[in-house]
Scaffold this active site. Structure first.
Site, PDB file in Angstrom:
ATOM      1  N   LEU A 228     -29.633  42.552  -3.973  1.00 21.09           N
ATOM      2  CA  LEU A 228     -28.227  42.724  -4.393  1.00 21.09           C
ATOM      3  C   LEU A 228     -27.544  43.630  -3.398  1.00 21.09           C
ATOM      4  O   LEU A 228     -28.066  44.719  -3.127  1.00 21.09           O
ATOM      5  CB  LEU A 228     -28.173  43.471  -5.735  1.00 21.09           C
ATOM      6  CG  LEU A 228     -28.387  42.751  -7.043  1.00 21.09           C
ATOM      7  CD1 LEU A 228     -28.295  43.779  -8.163  1.00 21.09           C
ATOM      8  CD2 LEU A 228     -27.353  41.652  -7.243  1.00 21.09           C
ATOM      9  N   HIS A 229     -26.431  43.231  -2.846  1.00 22.32           N
ATOM     10  CA  HIS A 229     -25.698  44.185  -2.003  1.00 22.32           C
ATOM     11  C   HIS A 229     -24.216  43.845  -1.851  1.00 22.32           C
ATOM     12  O   HIS A 229     -23.473  44.601  -1.238  1.00 22.32           O
ATOM     13  CB  HIS A 229     -26.310  44.292  -0.606  1.00 22.32           C
ATOM     14  CG  HIS A 229     -25.976  43.122   0.288  1.00 22.32           C
ATOM     15  ND1 HIS A 229     -26.587  41.907   0.168  1.00 22.32           N
ATOM     16  CD2 HIS A 229     -25.084  42.989   1.295  1.00 22.32           C
ATOM     17  CE1 HIS A 229     -26.098  41.086   1.073  1.00 22.32           C
ATOM     18  NE2 HIS A 229     -25.166  41.703   1.780  1.00 22.32           N
ATOM     19  N   ARG A 230     -23.765  42.706  -2.395  1.00 23.17           N
ATOM     20  CA  ARG A 230     -22.366  42.315  -2.189  1.00 23.17           C
ATOM     21  C   ARG A 230     -21.453  43.376  -2.785  1.00 23.17           C
ATOM     22  O   ARG A 230     -21.635  43.811  -3.928  1.00 23.17           O
ATOM     23  CB  ARG A 230     -22.056  40.972  -2.874  1.00 23.17           C
ATOM     24  CG  ARG A 230     -22.675  39.769  -2.202  1.00 23.17           C
ATOM     25  CD  ARG A 230     -21.661  39.015  -1.342  1.00 23.17           C
ATOM     26  NE  ARG A 230     -21.674  39.452   0.025  1.00 23.17           N
ATOM     27  CZ  ARG A 230     -22.588  39.115   0.952  1.00 23.17           C
ATOM     28  NH1 ARG A 230     -23.575  38.302   0.671  1.00 23.17           N
ATOM     29  NH2 ARG A 230     -22.495  39.591   2.167  1.00 23.17           N
TER      30      ARG A 230
END
Ligand code: UD1
Ligand code: UDP
Length: 387
Positions: A228-230
């Protein structure tokens, strides 16, 4: 020795037949990279120029990613030489990052005088390089052109659109991406090449399978892999909390090599303890490319908001189902191939979709929508003919 006025096509044929060093004097490719996926996806193109064609490249790293786990590791994992220059721009607002890189890249371009600037993807490094190059009348080659999510919240959507419209050579990974570019009337030339991520994956998979899995993965019979990084997900505390809650409802062990942005937001929003209290989510440092590939091979399924990972799961040697924790994707080909399902971020909805789809079989015979691992070769062939 071949003289400079010889026509490009003839020159290329001469070089491919004679393997001479002539190309090194005529072609000066200049690569700009800034982040983890750019190192992975440009490595096969740099290697194609330098190792297979004997044409030295100039590689500038903007330093947008700088932690060892986000940058240095990837040069070793890709078996890629170090960059020629690092601007060390570091973290900051979009304008800070883009402006610092723009100034540094311009200086370097004026000194090095390359005849083509190659960028890959949709990061701030890509936009800075494209802007610096067009203003100096140096042609821009955009690898992975034509992707669109139509989600205006995404910084990447602006970067890729602007870069596509500044580029002279547009290397679309798929026919669909090429069609999008034609509809937008870009002025550059469009070529369908496949995505270099498949080249990278095929190139490094044998080494990956000899790389140990993280201890936690070896201790589990069965696990899902999460990234997850958006910004649209992790910079919003409500969405981030909802994602943790929804992931917990899956009842699966989940290995989570967390991006530093996500670690920073979990701490900032006081959600780290909430995540750690979830026994099933095993938080680890971001892992190198070889370890990550091995994790993709070993896992049951993938949960992600990453772009590149949606592509990688479609490679025949991975062939895994990916649940996209987003409301849109710029990679619809991965949905059509049956690998990706966009499940959204609503914790009342996405767990059911994952549970329903996680064990559905995949057609192993289906060709990979992102090519056969020869995108880099095609890109270099085209640029040698054109320059
Ligand atoms: C960037 C790209 C994104 C890409 C991603 C790949 C843009 C707008 N975003 O997002 O498209 O998918 O890279 O991973 O270009 N940090 C570190 N160490 C690092 C790098 C970052 O600790 O080496 C932390 C910092 O707290 C920083 C945060 O991560 O503020 C975000 O980094 P940044 O480079 O701004 O964006 P990414 O989320 O990495
Ligand atoms: N990746 C990795 N280690 C990790 C997470 C991802 O090597 O811990 C690789 C992954 O295989 C893919 C790339 O990083 O090739 C994707 O990068 P990221 O998700 O950061 O960026 P995006 O593709 O969304 O731009």
């Amino acid at each position: 020795m071949l003289c400079d006025i010889v026509r490009p096509r003839v020159r290329y044929l001469y070089e491919s037949r004679h393997g001479s060093h002539t190309g090194a004097m005529l072609m000066k490719p200049f690569f700009v990279i800034g982040t983890r996926p750019e190192i992975i996806k440009t490595a096969p193109v740099i290697k194609e120029f330098e190792e297979n064609r004997g044409i030295p490249c100039y590689v500038l790293h903007t330093g947008q990613h700088y932690s060892n786990t986000m940058s240095r590791t990837f040069f070793a994992d890709m078996d890629l030489r170090e960059p020629d220059e690092n601007l060390h721009i570091g973290s900051g607002t979009h304008s800070e990052q883009t402006a610092k890189a723009l100034i540094g890249i311009e200086k370097s371009l004026m000194r090095e005088r390359p005849n083509v600037v190659l960028v890959q993807g949709d990061t701030n490094a890509v936009l800075s390089a494209a802007l610096a190059a067009v203003k100096l009348h140096i042609p821009v080659a955009h690898i992975e052109a034509g992707l669109r999510s139509y989600d205006q919240r995404m910084p990447e959507e602006h970067n890729r659109r602007l870069t596509d419209h500044a580029s002279k050579y547009l290397f679309a990974p798929t026919k669909r991406a090429a069609q999008i570019l034609r509809q937008e009337n870009v002025w550059g030339k469009i070529y369908v090449t496949g995505n270099t991520v498949i080249d990278a994956l095929e190139m490094r998979l044998p080494a990956a399978l000899n790389t140990p899995l993280p201890a936690v993965a070896s201790s589990l019979d069965n696990f899902a892999l999460l990234t997850l990084h958006r910004a649209e997900n992790v910079d919003d505390p409500k969405i981030l909390r909802g994602l943790i809650d929804g992931l917990n409802r899956l009842g699966d062990h989940i290995i989570f090599p967390a991006h530093p942005r996500t670690i920073a937001r979990l701490n900032e929003f006081g959600l780290m303890d909430h995540l750690k209290s979830a026994n099933a989510i095993h938080l680890i440092e971001p892992v190198g490319y070889l370890t990550f590939l091995h994790l993709m091979v070993a896992c049951r399924y993938v949960l992600t908001d990453s772009g590149g990972i949606q592509e990688e799961v479609t490679a025949p040697s991975i062939n895994k189902r990916v649940f996209v924790l987003r409301t849109s994707t710029e990679r619809p080909e991965a949905i059509e191939s049956g690998h990706a399902v966009v499940v959204g971020v609503n914790p009342d909805v996405f767990p059911e979709l994952v549970i329903k789809g996680r064990d559905e079989g995949l057609d192993a015979e289906r060709p990979c929508p992102y090519g056969d691992g020869t995108a880099s070769k095609k890109i270099v062939d085209i640029l040698l003919v054109e320059n």
